[in-house]
Scaffold this motif. Structure first.
Motif, short mmCIF file in Angstrom:
data_model
loop_
_atom_site.label_atom_id
_atom_site.label_comp_id
_atom_site.label_asym_id
_atom_site.label_seq_id
_atom_site.Cartn_x
_atom_site.Cartn_y
_atom_site.Cartn_z
N ARG B 187 -85.16 -27.12 -13.63
CA ARG B 187 -84.26 -28.21 -13.41
C ARG B 187 -83.12 -27.60 -12.53
N GLU B 188 -82.53 -28.43 -12.13
CA GLU B 188 -81.31 -27.96 -11.05
C GLU B 188 -80.08 -27.27 -12.02
N ASN B 189 -79.80 -27.84 -13.27
CA ASN B 189 -78.68 -27.26 -13.99
C ASN B 189 -79.35 -25.89 -14.49
N CYS B 190 -80.66 -25.82 -14.80
CA CYS B 190 -81.01 -24.48 -15.38
C CYS B 190 -80.74 -23.46 -14.63
N ARG B 191 -80.93 -23.61 -13.38
CA ARG B 191 -80.99 -22.56 -12.37
C ARG B 191 -79.69 -21.80 -12.11
N ARG B 192 -78.59 -22.78 -12.32
CA ARG B 192 -77.04 -22.37 -12.30
C ARG B 192 -76.67 -22.04 -13.72
N CYS B 193 -77.51 -22.07 -14.75
CA CYS B 193 -76.78 -21.85 -16.20
C CYS B 193 -76.85 -20.65 -16.30
N ASP B 194 -75.59 -19.79 -16.53
CA ASP B 194 -75.39 -18.33 -17.04
C ASP B 194 -75.25 -18.26 -18.32
N ILE B 195 -75.59 -18.90 -19.24
CA ILE B 195 -75.53 -18.70 -20.63
C ILE B 195 -76.84 -18.61 -21.24
N ASN B 196 -77.71 -17.27 -21.26
CA ASN B 196 -79.01 -17.45 -21.50
C ASN B 196 -79.18 -17.03 -23.08
N ILE B 197 -78.33 -16.28 -23.66
CA ILE B 197 -78.62 -15.70 -24.93
C ILE B 197 -77.41 -16.79 -25.75
N PRO B 198 -78.13 -17.49 -26.72
CA PRO B 198 -77.23 -18.31 -27.53
C PRO B 198 -76.58 -17.55 -28.79
N THR B 199 -75.35 -16.95 -28.36
CA THR B 199 -74.70 -16.25 -29.30
C THR B 199 -73.62 -17.41 -30.13
N MET B 200 -73.77 -18.42 -29.46
CA MET B 200 -72.96 -19.46 -30.14
C MET B 200 -73.77 -20.06 -31.35
N ALA B 201 -75.16 -19.87 -31.42
CA ALA B 201 -75.72 -20.28 -32.53
C ALA B 201 -75.61 -19.35 -33.83
N ASP B 202 -76.48 -19.37 -34.91
CA ASP B 202 -76.42 -18.56 -35.94
C ASP B 202 -77.17 -17.39 -35.77
N ILE B 203 -78.28 -17.57 -35.24
CA ILE B 203 -79.12 -16.38 -34.58
C ILE B 203 -79.50 -16.57 -33.06
N ALA B 204 -79.81 -15.47 -32.54
CA ALA B 204 -80.41 -15.71 -31.04
C ALA B 204 -81.54 -14.97 -30.96
N CYS B 205 -82.87 -15.49 -30.88
CA CYS B 205 -83.92 -15.12 -30.76
C CYS B 205 -84.61 -15.21 -29.43
N GLY B 206 -85.47 -13.95 -28.95
CA GLY B 206 -85.92 -14.07 -27.72
C GLY B 206 -86.81 -12.98 -27.60
N LYS B 207 -87.35 -12.70 -26.35
CA LYS B 207 -88.32 -11.66 -25.86
C LYS B 207 -87.70 -10.49 -25.32
N TRP B 208 -86.54 -10.72 -24.73
CA TRP B 208 -85.73 -9.58 -23.99
C TRP B 208 -85.65 -8.53 -25.06
N GLY B 209 -85.75 -7.23 -24.78
CA GLY B 209 -85.62 -6.19 -25.62
C GLY B 209 -86.80 -6.01 -26.42
N THR B 210 -87.97 -6.54 -26.30
CA THR B 210 -89.28 -6.29 -27.11
C THR B 210 -89.83 -5.32 -26.22
N ASP B 211 -89.62 -5.41 -25.18
CA ASP B 211 -90.30 -4.30 -24.22
C ASP B 211 -91.84 -4.31 -24.13
N GLY B 212 -92.60 -5.29 -24.44
CA GLY B 212 -94.07 -4.99 -24.45
C GLY B 212 -94.54 -4.94 -26.03
N LYS B 213 -93.87 -5.04 -27.00
CA LYS B 213 -94.16 -5.25 -28.21
C LYS B 213 -94.30 -6.56 -28.51
N LYS B 214 -95.27 -6.84 -29.44
CA LYS B 214 -95.37 -8.36 -30.09
C LYS B 214 -94.28 -8.59 -31.15
N ALA B 215 -92.96 -8.80 -30.80
CA ALA B 215 -92.02 -9.07 -31.53
C ALA B 215 -91.12 -10.04 -31.19
#
Lengths: 675, 404
Positions: B187-215
């Motif tokens: 979506r157009e807005n997604c392409r230009r969105c520069d906030i990828n990690i939701p630090t404004m939430a209570d926790i931020a979860c994702g795959k970056w930093g897992t580096d191949g581990k299933k975690a």
């Protein structure tokens, strides 16, 4: 607490847009975008955004009503149906008529026509398509063999020239207008042929052919003449895929551009410009609607458009064709299912052969093999009338005569969701379930069959239309032919009798966007574009038809000097039964207005906001004046959504067979400020 | 505590097997329900398994949470609206909300406007570099990937590539930029969105930093988040280990790369609009808005729009009823009312039947205001709403010259 987002199809027009209904504890509380739906991709028009409110509107019919001494008394289904059956038993097949509806499902319609034919042995079946596309069917059948939208809504944006003939799509099919907008962004040219500068003209047109009302055939003939004079026809297409060209060529050569200019009121230069753009386009798309079809010369108008498309090879590819836009949610389905006087299901013409075929299918005898009465003939001549989901008191021409005829019926049954103007005149009123209060399928403008699932129960004792008919059939002793336990069972029978639907199943219809017919087998994906290899005529060729311009039926004269036309607004839908019970839409506009040319207004001392009386030979109505320069001198226009100021009190003359189309777009009126 | 980072996995093997990464989000949601920390979970589900029809679901049965496991890239339901409009802003119940950065930010803006009750929420944030428009994604799979969209079981957006996995296990990959140049992709807005990690939430979860581990990589972003994680670990729902500095670094680097790409898209999206002369701007925008058909789709969809008695309604008398296009004041008022807080969720543009570039306009205006007021919308419930707040400093201003 249970919150559910349920996908369904908007109940209003023939675009067939998807919406999510938000249902909380069995009550619909909101509409949200259904972004997956291919037709509208999550966007909706004002009506779609307020789709469900009418279901909870004041005055939903919840119990059968029987009129006693002029007032309605609630009654049991048993009593009401019993009275109907008793009367039907004493009525011969010529004297009973079934007026049905594009608002009800394919399953409802299939059962209605089966009842009329099996139980009452009559082909007296018709519906409001008589009032919009009864000219389309003979016109397109005689040229290309089939009266359907030949491309799909999605493909319209591939066209590089779009010719909008007599269609205000921005207001009436907004999500289809979006496709035109997209085409235009890519460089397509849009030609609009319309006597008014409608919203569509103002926001989408590159060329506006603002012709004198009712002169469309002359203008299209002029375009075709230009194309031939300048050698812009598609010779290969003409040779390979058509017949009758020589005749058309000679006829067009005999016409004089000056005459055509005079008739249409459009300069030869403009006509030629439009003709060249359309002819030179790679993918030319004609979208037409009521402005073309609702005329005395409707059949001629549409034949001319088909000729134009064939002349330039604009058929049989995505984004081409001559495309009628049916107005109702089930506008296409109510042709396919055959609840019309001249076709059995699947467009089999009413005759001995088809009657025999269906006798075999249905295991019955004595099916009627001669065409039945059309809508207005039924209103006039049938002593027993069963009206399901139709509102002739607002939709039919010459309301005052319609009222007299309906009041005269030996039995008038009206099955509907609200007490409409027509229901007020009934002897028996039956409450029906609406839209998502029952399961079923509908078929939209581009032959798109979609499924509507039941989301809530109908109110009170209201029943799905098909169920009512099956119960009636049971009471007449033919119950075993109407032994349906669910709409899906009816659909299975439809698949066997309507070849175009053969490969469609309820399971397959779970797909967003449904399936476009023809779909002959269960692994067939459906058909986006028709006529790719050949036309639907017996010889597979497109047949050019010579069409002569003929004048509308009731030309203005000294006594009635203005042309009266009517149409629709974006905020309301047809006779207003649903939208006038939706607050948001009512707050935009809820009173009849009349568009009057600025100069005409000045001449008559009419100011904006004045109450005007409009009179024709058939009656008079009142409306609020809206002077504008969007309409030419001598023409006035009203929306037909507001039944207390119904344009059809003024309209009247109809074409003869085969269409019997009332000339809604043109009759003669006079007007004055209300004293 | 806030700032802590973990590599986590669900202790429950069934959840772990079913999940794309560590299954920690599913485990945490199940924990939240079973421990009665919340009354319900608001998440997104593929309706009937359809990856293109994502609907908000309110889950009260802990066993049902697993049905929402896994990422769905081809859906973008309006979670913020669902919470505000249909769940009474969480005033009546405690809800754990699974949210992308734009969802969380919209919620925070509504909390500022007293439309959502922050006390009753746990925001489980999900990293996001974008979603795809549902209908167009299906077309893209047909035409570009030459697969039946129904055969796609997983999508992954990573390092400039869109990779899909099919039912039979095969993978197909295409360059995201190539797709987006063709009008496909996010979506157009997604392409230009520069906030990828939701630090404004209570926790931020994702795959970056897992580096191949299933975690699942989790960053704790608030005290409430810390509390939830601690309790979940204690109750045995998730196992955690500390990520090494390399993992933390790689996550930071990935984020920075995506932010850079997003900023480039912002430039691209806004360039031609910003270059116009004032006269050209009037002509362009008045022309665009002349297409409007007054469906109120944008107003309905916008998380910042919350007035029960909206000034744009036909019976308010500000915008003349029954007119199409509506008076230019319609889009002008809407823009002015929300532009100081636009979170670039793109729901307005998704909802528009006339393809108006609404999010493009309002977010562009927001970027100017964000710079002037030094305020990023949707990050902090305590940050004042720029155009609706008066600071002491502003009250003390005298004279007519203002310096920012």
């Amino acid at each position: 607490m249970d919150i559910n987002y349920v996908p369904t199809i908007c109940p209003y027009c023939g675009c067939g847009c998807g919406i999510h209904l938000v249902v909380k504890d069995s009550i619909i509380i909101g509409v949200e975008p259904w972004k997956e739906h291919p037709v509208n991709e999550g966007a909706n028009c004002p009506k779609g955004k307020n789709a469900f409110h009418y279901l909870y509107g004041d005055g939903r019919l919840t119990k059968p009503l029987i009129k006693e001494n002029g007032t309605f008394k609630e009654a049991s289904w048993e009593k009401a149906l019993g009275l109907i059956v008793e009367k039907l038993k004493k009525t011969d097949s010529n004297s009973v008529g079934f007026i049905n509806s594009g608002r009800i499902t394919n399953e409802d319609l299939y059962v209605i026509q089966k009842f009329a034919r099996c139980v009452m042995k009559t082909n007296n079946l018709d519906n409001a398509s008589r009032f919009c596309h009864s000219t389309t069917v003979p016109a397109l059948v005689s040229t290309v063999g089939s009266g359907v939208m030949s491309t799909s809504e999605l493909s319209v944006e591939r066209a590089d020239c779009i010719f909008l003939a007599g269609s205000n799509i921005k207001e009436n099919y907004p999500l289809l207008a979006r496709r035109v907008l997209r085409a235009r962004e890519k460089g397509a040219k849009v030609i609009v042929m319309d006597p008014r500068r409608t919203l569509t003209t103002r926001t989408l047109a590159d060329i506006h052919l603002q012709l004198n009302p009712g002169t469309d055939t002359a203008l299209v003939n002029a375009m075709m003449k230009t194309i031939l004079d300048e050698g812009l026809e598609d010779r290969e297409f003409i040779e390979k895929r058509t017949s009758g060209f020589e005749e058309l060529k000679n006829y067009l050569a005999s016409l004089d551009m000056n005459d055509l200019e005079g008739i249409t009121g459009v300069s030869a230069d403009s006509i030629k410009e439009a003709a060249r753009i359309y002819a030179k386009a790679e993918t030319g798309c004609i979208l037409y609607n009521a402005g073309i079809a609702q005329h005395f010369a409707g059949v001629e108008n549409i034949r001319a458009l088909a000729d134009l498309a064939m002349l330039t090879g604009n058929y049989g590819r995505p984004g081409t064709g001559v495309n009628p836009l049916r107005g109702h949610i089930n506008g296409e389905g109510f042709g396919d299912m055959g609840p019309v006087p001249v076709f059995y299901p699947g467009f089999k013409p009413v005759n001995e052969e088809s009657a025999k075929l269906f006798e075999d299918y249905w295991g019955v005898e004595g099916l009627p093999s001669t065409p039945g009465k059309t809508y207005m003939d039924m209103v006039e001549k049938c002593s027993v009338l069963y009206v399901d989901g139709a509102n002739p008191m607002v939709s039919a021409p010459d309301t005052n005569s319609v009222r007299k005829m309906l009041e005269d019926k030996e039995l008038l049954v009206v099955q509907d969701i609200f007490m409409t103007d027509t229901a007020e005149l009934a002897d028996i009123v039956l409450p029906a379930a609406s839209w998502v209060e029952k399961d079923g399928t509908v078929t939209e403008v581009d032959r798109r069959v979609q499924r509507i699932g039941k989301v809530i129960d109908p109110p009170g004792e209201a029943k799905p239309d098909w169920k009512v008919i099956c119960e009636l059939a049971d009471l007449t002793g033919m119950g075993e032919k109407f032994n349906f336990n669910s709409p899906e069972e009816i659909f299975e029978e439809i698949r066997k009798t309507v070849p175009q639907y053969a490969g469609i199943t309820y399971e397959r219809l779970k797909k967003a966007g449904g399936i476009q017919w023809p779909c002959p087998k269960e692994d067939h994906p459906g058909t986006d574009t028709m006529f790719m290899e050949k036309f639907a005529t017996p010889d597979g060729l497109g047949h050019f038809q010579v069409v002569e311009y003929k004048q509308p039926a009731e030309i203005p004269d000294k006594e009635y000097p203005y042309v009266f036309s009517n149409g629709r607004l974006i905020f309301h839908y047809h006779s207003g039964t649903m939208t006038r019970r939706t607050e948001r839409l009512k707050s935009e506009i809820n009173k009849a207005i009349v568009e009057i040319n600025d100069e005409d207004a000045r001449e008559k001392g009419i100011k904006a906001g004045d109450a005007i009386i409009l009179k024709s030979r058939r009656g008079e109505i009142e409306a609020i004046a809206r002077p504008t320069d969007n309409i030419v001198k001598g023409v006035v226009f009203m929306p037909w959504h507001f039944s207390e100021s119904s344009p059809n009190v003024l309209t009247g003359p109809s074409a003869g067979p085969p269409s019997k189309m009332p000339e809604f777009k043109f009759c003669a009126v006079k007007m004055e400020v209300k004293g | 505590m806030k700032g802590d980072m973990y590599l986590t996995r669900s202790s429950d093997d069934a959840i772990f097997e079913r999940s794309e990464y560590g299954g920690a989000v599913t485990a945490l949601l199940k924990f939240a329900l079973e421990s009665k920390m919340v009354d319900a979970v608001l998440a997104v589900k593929a309706r009937d398994g359809n990856r293109y029809d994502g609907i908000p679901v309110l889950i009260t049965d802990p066993e049902a949470v697993i049905e929402t496991a896994g990422s769905l890239h081809c859906v973008s339901p309006n979670i913020t609206r669902s919470l505000k409009e249909y769940l009474n802003g969480a005033f009546d119940m405690k809800i754990a909300v699974v949210c992308k950065p734009c969802d969380a930010r919209g919620i925070i803006e509504l909390v500022k406007r007293t439309q959502i009750n922050m006390d009753n929420l746990i925001l489980i944030g999900l990293n996001c570099t974008g979603t795809l428009p549902s209908a167009t994604a299906k077309q893209m799979f047909h035409e570009e990937f030459e697969v039946d969209p129904a055969d796609v079981v997983r999508e992954d957006l990573e390092e400039g590539k869109l990779t899909i996995t099919l039912k039979d296990g095969t993978e197909k990959q295409k360059d995201l930029d190539d797709l987006e140049q063709k009008g496909y992709g996010r979506r157009e807005n997604c392409r230009r969105c520069d906030i990828n990690i939701p630090t404004m939430a209570d926790i931020a979860c994702g795959k970056w930093g897992t580096d191949g581990k299933k975690a699942t990589f989790i960053e704790v972003c608030s005290e409430r988040g810390a509390d939830s994680i601690d309790k979940a670990i204690e109750a045995g729902y998730i196992k955690v280990e500390k990520p090494d500095s390399g993992a933390i670094e790689s996550r930071k680097k990935r984020d920075e790369e995506e932010v850079l790409l997003a900023k480039k898209w912002q430039e691209r999206d806004f360039a031609s609009l910003k270059e116009m002369s004032t006269e050209e701007k009037f002509h362009y925008w008045f022309g665009q808005f002349s297409r409007c058909i007054k469906c109120y789709g944008c107003r309905d969809a916008c998380p910042i729009c919350y007035c029960k008695d909206c000034i744009l309604e036909a019976d308010r008398g500000i915008v003349a009823p029954g007119e199409i296009p509506p008076d230019i004041m319609f889009p002008m008022i809407r823009s002015v009312h929300v532009m100081d807080s636009c979170v670039n969720c793109g729901q307005c543009q998704d909802a528009c039947p006339m393809d108006l570039p609404l999010a493009r306009l309002i977010f562009m205006l927001n970027r100017e205001l964000a710079d002037i007021f030094k305020n990023e919308p949707g990050m902090d419930v305590n940050a004042p709403i720029p155009l609706k707040s008066v600071t002491d400093e502003e009250l003390a201003v005298t004279g007519v010259e203002l310096q920012f």
